[in-house]
Design an enzyme around this catalytic site. Structure first.
Site, PDB file in Angstrom:
ATOM      1  N   ASP A   1      27.242  40.748 -33.115  1.00  0.00           N
ATOM      2  CA  ASP A   1      28.629  41.233 -33.041  1.00  0.00           C
ATOM      3  C   ASP A   1      29.499  40.186 -32.369  1.00  0.00           C
ATOM      4  O   ASP A   1      29.030  39.113 -31.962  1.00  0.00           O
ATOM      5  CB  ASP A   1      28.709  42.588 -32.334  1.00  0.00           C
TER       6      ASP A   1
ATOM      7  N   TYR B   1      29.726  56.305 -38.682  1.00  0.00           N
ATOM      8  CA  TYR B   1      30.394  55.200 -37.991  1.00  0.00           C
ATOM      9  C   TYR B   1      31.473  54.591 -38.873  1.00  0.00           C
ATOM     10  O   TYR B   1      31.300  54.479 -40.092  1.00  0.00           O
ATOM     11  CB  TYR B   1      29.395  54.090 -37.658  1.00  0.00           C
TER      12      TYR B   1
ATOM     13  N   ARG C   1      24.934  47.026 -36.138  1.00  0.00           N
ATOM     14  CA  ARG C   1      25.005  45.572 -36.009  1.00  0.00           C
ATOM     15  C   ARG C   1      24.040  44.890 -36.977  1.00  0.00           C
ATOM     16  O   ARG C   1      24.370  43.884 -37.597  1.00  0.00           O
ATOM     17  CB  ARG C   1      24.668  45.154 -34.574  1.00  0.00           C
TER      18      ARG C   1
ATOM     19  N   ASP D   1      26.988  50.825 -27.747  1.00  0.00           N
ATOM     20  CA  ASP D   1      27.186  49.520 -27.119  1.00  0.00           C
ATOM     21  C   ASP D   1      28.515  49.506 -26.359  1.00  0.00           C
ATOM     22  O   ASP D   1      29.445  50.245 -26.712  1.00  0.00           O
ATOM     23  CB  ASP D   1      27.212  48.420 -28.184  1.00  0.00           C
TER      24      ASP D   1
END
Length: 306
Positions: A81, A67, A178, A39
């Site tokens: 988010d 991550y 997310r 993203d």
């Protein structure tokens, strides 16, 4: 044309497509693709395939990812988010040991519903295109796997509205962080949004060996892009590896299948010689061995960099 892979570091801001567009301008070549979209808000590892290496992209994206995520409790968002429309959630709070127990429930194979703000295509339309029009549709869940969730700092004694925590998540391909953030918030009972995301690993690609766009530009100016290509090895594609003899390499060059007694447990295999990755082959089991059928023969083999 350059044929190989860059272990590129994407900063927050540009889209993954923006990064590819910049590389096309810098390298003066059109055949470039990224693996594993990040993203715009996110930063981190974005492997870039150049030239014939684009044909290997699916084997790179099939590997695990790691991550570092920051989530804030007590809020919800239409994009899941901080870039979306934020709304205050519940004031419910939980203790540290309760949060630890909640995080453990996400370990293993779980079902996850992709977010509306994603590039997934459903019935020929990208979900984010519908989301921008205010349309929400049912999405089929997908099975993903969370291998581990580890706090990057000491968890607070009480988790409540506006509490932020940082976690490191090791997961399979296709995981939406997310969505994971939202699902954690729902189990806590007060909602949560993703505030920051960094991809520190993508299969064999690691943060420590990543290069920046500035480094790519500098190498391009002195015509030394080959010097900053990722040192790919046949085994990095996540498939069994078969080193061809001279006869088999001739057969491959003509696109012909050949017989081998090499033991296999996979229906695909990487074909290579000492210096290059040459092809991906499919296999067919016979009574005394296997037929190896060329599936993707690289017109420009990818050099095995030592």
């Amino acid at each position: 044309m350059i044929h190989g892979i860059l272990n590129l570091w994407k900063p927050p801001g540009p889209t993954s497509h923006d990064m590819v567009s910049s590389l096309r301008r810098i390298l003066h070549q059109k055949r470039i693709g990224h693996t594993g979209t990040l993203d715009p808000m996110a930063s981190g590892i974005l492997p870039i395939c150049l030239g014939d290496a684009t044909r290997l992209a699916e084997y790179i994206t099939g590997q695990h990812k790691v991550y570092d995520m920051t989530i804030r409790f007590g809020w919800t968002s239409d994009t899941l988010d901080r870039t979306g429309q934020l709304k205050k959630g519940s004031t419910k709070s939980v203790y540290k040991n309760e949060l630890e127990a909640i995080l453990k429930t996400f370990i293993g194979s779980i079902e996850q519903v992709p977010p509306m703000h994603s590039a997934i295509s459903l019935h020929g339309t990208r979900l984010y295109e519908l989301a921008r029009k205010g349309v929400e549709i049912d999405r089929p869940s997908r099975t993903i796997e969370i291998f581990s969730i580890e706090p990057l700092q000491e968890l607070p004694d009480i988790v409540q509205s506006d509490t932020e925590i940082r976690l490191r998540v090791r997961c399979s391909k296709g995981t939406y962080i997310r969505t994971l953030s939202q699902d954690i918030g729902e189990k806590v009972g007060c909602g949560a949004v993703l505030m920051d995301l960094i991809r520190v690993e993508n299969g064999v690609f690691h943060q420590e060996k990543a290069i920046t766009m500035g480094e790519v530009e500098a190498a391009a100016k002195i015509e030394q892009i080959e010097q900053i290509l990722f040192p790919i090895q046949p085994a990095d594609l996540g498939l069994p590896v078969y080193k061809l003899n001279d006869f088999e390499e001739v057969e491959l060059n003509f696109g012909r299948p050949f017989f081998s007694r090499y033991p296999l447990e996979n229906n695909e295999i990487v074909l290579c010689n000492r210096d290059f990755i040459l092809a991906i082959a499919s296999t067919e089991e016979l009574a005394e061995g296997f037929w190896m059928k060329p599936k993707k023969v690289l017109a420009n083999p990818i050099k095995v960099i030592s």
